[in-house]
Motif scaffolding. Structure first.
Motif, PDB file in Angstrom:
ATOM      1  N   GLY A 236       0.810  -1.220   0.000  1.00  0.00           N
ATOM      2  CA  GLY A 236       0.000   0.000   0.000  1.00  0.00           C
ATOM      3  C   GLY A 236       0.835   1.256   0.000  1.00  0.00           C
ATOM      4  O   GLY A 236       0.546   2.213  -0.730  1.00  0.00           O
ATOM      5  N   PHE A 237       1.908   1.264   0.804  1.00  0.00           N
ATOM      6  CA  PHE A 237       2.751   2.451   0.888  1.00  0.00           C
ATOM      7  C   PHE A 237       3.680   2.573  -0.324  1.00  0.00           C
ATOM      8  O   PHE A 237       3.949   3.680  -0.787  1.00  0.00           O
ATOM      9  N   TYR A 238       4.149   1.441  -0.844  1.00  0.00           N
ATOM     10  CA  TYR A 238       5.092   1.497  -1.960  1.00  0.00           C
ATOM     11  C   TYR A 238       4.405   1.868  -3.268  1.00  0.00           C
ATOM     12  O   TYR A 238       4.951   2.611  -4.088  1.00  0.00           O
ATOM     13  N   THR A 239       3.208   1.336  -3.488  1.00  0.00           N
ATOM     14  CA  THR A 239       2.523   1.557  -4.772  1.00  0.00           C
ATOM     15  C   THR A 239       1.373   2.550  -4.656  1.00  0.00           C
ATOM     16  O   THR A 239       0.603   2.708  -5.604  1.00  0.00           O
ATOM     17  N   PHE A 240       1.218   3.186  -3.490  1.00  0.00           N
ATOM     18  CA  PHE A 240       0.127   4.143  -3.239  1.00  0.00           C
ATOM     19  C   PHE A 240      -1.246   3.505  -3.419  1.00  0.00           C
ATOM     20  O   PHE A 240      -2.196   4.132  -3.890  1.00  0.00           O
ATOM     21  N   SER A 241      -1.336   2.237  -3.048  1.00  0.00           N
ATOM     22  CA  SER A 241      -2.598   1.514  -3.215  1.00  0.00           C
ATOM     23  C   SER A 241      -3.681   1.979  -2.241  1.00  0.00           C
ATOM     24  O   SER A 241      -4.856   1.636  -2.413  1.00  0.00           O
ATOM     25  N   PHE A 242      -3.295   2.735  -1.203  1.00  0.00           N
ATOM     26  CA  PHE A 242      -4.307   3.241  -0.275  1.00  0.00           C
ATOM     27  C   PHE A 242      -5.211   4.279  -0.943  1.00  0.00           C
ATOM     28  O   PHE A 242      -6.195   4.711  -0.353  1.00  0.00           O
ATOM     29  N   ARG A 243      -4.900   4.651  -2.151  1.00  0.00           N
ATOM     30  CA  ARG A 243      -5.782   5.546  -2.912  1.00  0.00           C
ATOM     31  C   ARG A 243      -6.873   4.757  -3.638  1.00  0.00           C
ATOM     32  O   ARG A 243      -7.729   5.345  -4.279  1.00  0.00           O
ATOM     33  N   ASN A 244      -6.794   3.425  -3.529  1.00  0.00           N
ATOM     34  CA  ASN A 244      -7.794   2.543  -4.142  1.00  0.00           C
ATOM     35  C   ASN A 244      -8.740   2.047  -3.050  1.00  0.00           C
ATOM     36  O   ASN A 244      -8.307   1.426  -2.084  1.00  0.00           O
ATOM     37  N   GLN A 245     -10.037   2.321  -3.218  1.00  0.00           N
ATOM     38  CA  GLN A 245     -11.003   1.997  -2.165  1.00  0.00           C
ATOM     39  C   GLN A 245     -11.102   0.504  -1.930  1.00  0.00           C
ATOM     40  O   GLN A 245     -11.237   0.040  -0.793  1.00  0.00           O
TER      41      GLN A 245
END
Length: 533
Positions: free
Chosen positions: A163-172
């Motif tokens: 999540g932190f490496y690929t910015f996946s926390f921007r995906n709901q």
């Protein structure tokens, strides 16, 4: 020949060896995630080093399992279980090759590590701890929930690093998955605290740094609150991996201490004479359990072994057993009392799906399929339940064809009853529903004077029959007009045939007058007989 004390020590040493394998594979899983996400730019060297650490742990386990004294200390049939695990570990080579060649997606790699290696090993560890005679069952239950919690924290390390490496926390969708994982963690952690002895809790508190717990809790809270990505993205993937690794290493130290403290010497501190009480109650209920469809036809030795790994517990009215979407850690058999299975509606009301009484089971399908719980469950009157750990049931299904057939029959019967319940609520009038319910109670209670005890509150009965309380009250008045005596907690029939109009094939099969000249509904009796045949 080993002494019982030596056997216990060898079993605990084996738990340490298995635990080390799981711990190292959990770390390799996290390394693999960052390796794949970065397309090999980071963690390549660390992944190779972790492969060696895993291989060393597996080789140590293989050498230990080959010792004669260890084999002598193992429970019956467990040597085959270990052999299966060691064969499974050989598949790591193929998994690693696919990762290094970038021929596998992140999710698939994560699932391979989880479901091929860590989950089967943890299940084996729980079974081994449960089957050691000198281990205290309450402490083992706490330990098993600890292992499940640690595995979920390991999953959070892998997912969070991504999540932190690929910015996946921007995906709901990713955030939703993460929040569900946090909920699973909390369930296992809360269950651990509820079952653990003071010493076990102290061990955990001393092993994990408060700063790590606070950092983890802060991110989890932000995710559950639906905070914007800018607030959540406080770490790099590598920093998150290091933070969680430090915490999980602390959990591993705690795990080692917990294993060393599983013996019955801590009985007084943890549960008093709970084991003695459970043993006495198990003997009391054994004939009843032997008569149940799920346990029928099992050999006495198989039944005794299954029951030795189970617990009998009493629950007060309104006690919540589990919530929907929790991990199905146990299967329950109701020995006494009543439990409602329900789900919440958007209006805030409850939809009661089933009212379950003595002899009925909870979560057999979820345990069988290794899925989350599909409903909520709450005790509606003081109840006594048999609690069987899910890993034990799943292992016994594989080793006992008779239990597998019994489970299939139980699940099929439950499915049939759900269809009948749907038919009852959709196609029958209020009076037909209430009449069917009263007849079912009368057959179960076998009252000689026509008195039918209402086992729980009328509001719950009304919800179960898919009607409002006032509708239920009006319907009871109609029965009163037909000669029934209606009181707060019971109903008295005017004669033995007064509810027979509401009979169906299922109830006819339970009636003692079925297939006799006294039966006023011979056509149903015949259909019930043909069904049984």
């Amino acid at each position: 020949m080993n002494t019982p004390v030596q056997n216990t020590r060898l079993v605990q040493d084996l738990l340490h060896k298995l635990g080390d394998v799981v711990h190292q594979i959990q770390r390799e899983r996290g390394c693999a995630g960052l390796l794949l996400d970065s397309l090999g730019k980071i963690f390549a060297r660390r992944y190779d080093e972790q492969n060696k650490a895993v291989d060393k742990a597996i080789n140590d386990l293989r050498t230990f399992c080959g010792r004669t004294d260890v084999k002598d200390a193992l429970p019956q049939s467990f040597e085959a279980r270990l052999a299966f695990l060691l064969r499974k570990f050989e598949e790591l080579t193929e998994v690693r090759d696919q990762i290094r060649l970038m021929k596998v997606r992140y999710t698939q790699a994560l699932n391979n590590y989880t479901f091929k290696f860590t989950v089967p090993t943890i299940d084996a560890m729980i079974e081994l701890a449960q089957r050691e005679p000198r281990h205290n069952s309450a402490l083992v239950s706490a330990y098993s929930n600890f292992l499940q919690w640690k595995e979920r924290v390991g999953m959070e390390r892998a997912l969070g690093a991504r999540g932190f490496y690929t910015f996946s926390f921007r995906n709901q969708e990713f955030c939703d998955r993460f929040v569900a994982l946090i909920a699973e963690q909390r369930t296992y952690f809360d269950t651990f605290k509820a079952l653990a002895s003071p010493s076990q809790i102290t061990v955990l508190q001393e092993a994990v740094q408060d700063t790590d717990l606070r950092a983890l809790g802060k991110i989890n809270d932000l995710l559950e609150e639906g905070a914007p990505p800018g607030e959540i993205e406080q770490y790099s993937g590598e920093t998150w991996f290091e933070l969680l690794t430090r915490m999980i290493d602390g959990l591993r130290k705690a795990e080692i201490t917990l294993v060393n403290g599983l013996e019955g010497a801590l009985k007084a501190e943890a549960t008093g004479n709970a084991n003695d009480v459970t043993s006495g109650k198990m003997a009391q209920y054994r004939p009843f359990l032997k008569s149940l469809p799920m346990l029928a036809a099992l050999a006495d030795g198989d039944l005794d072994e299954l029951l030795s790994l189970s617990q009998i517990r009493e629950y007060e009215k309104d006690k919540l057993l589990f919530l929907r979407d929790e991990p199905a850690a146990r299967m329950y058999v109701i020995l006494e009392g009543w439990v409602k299975a329900y789900n919440g509606l958007e209006t805030g009301e409850e939809a009661i799906l089933q009212m379950l009484g003595a002899g009925e089971t909870l979560l057999e399908s979820a345990v069988f399929l290794n899925m989350p719980t599909p409903v909520n469950a709450q005790v509606v009157e003081r109840a006594t339940l048999l609690s069987i750990p899910a890993p034990v049931i799943r292992q016994r299904i594989h080793s006992s064809p008779q239990l597998a057939v019994n489970m299939l029959n139980t699940v099929s019967l439950r499915s049939q009853r759900l269809v009948q319940q749907l038919e009852l609520s959709r196609l029958k009038s209020a009076q037909e529903r209430v009449g069917w319910f009263l007849l079912r109670l009368a057959l179960n209670q076998k009252s000689s004077d026509g008195t039918i005890l209402l086992p729980y509150e009328k509001s719950i009965i009304a919800s179960y029959l898919d009607m409002r309380p006032e509708t239920f009250s009006r319907t009871l008045k109609k029965f009163k007009e037909e000669g029934f005596r209606v009181a707060t907690d019971h109903v008295v029939m005017p004669d033995a045939d007064s509810l027979c109009d509401f009979c169906d094939v299922e109830l006819a099969g339970q009636c003692g007058r079925s297939q006799t000249d006294d039966c006023p509904r011979p056509e149903l009796s015949e259909m019930a007989y043909q069904t049984d045949s």
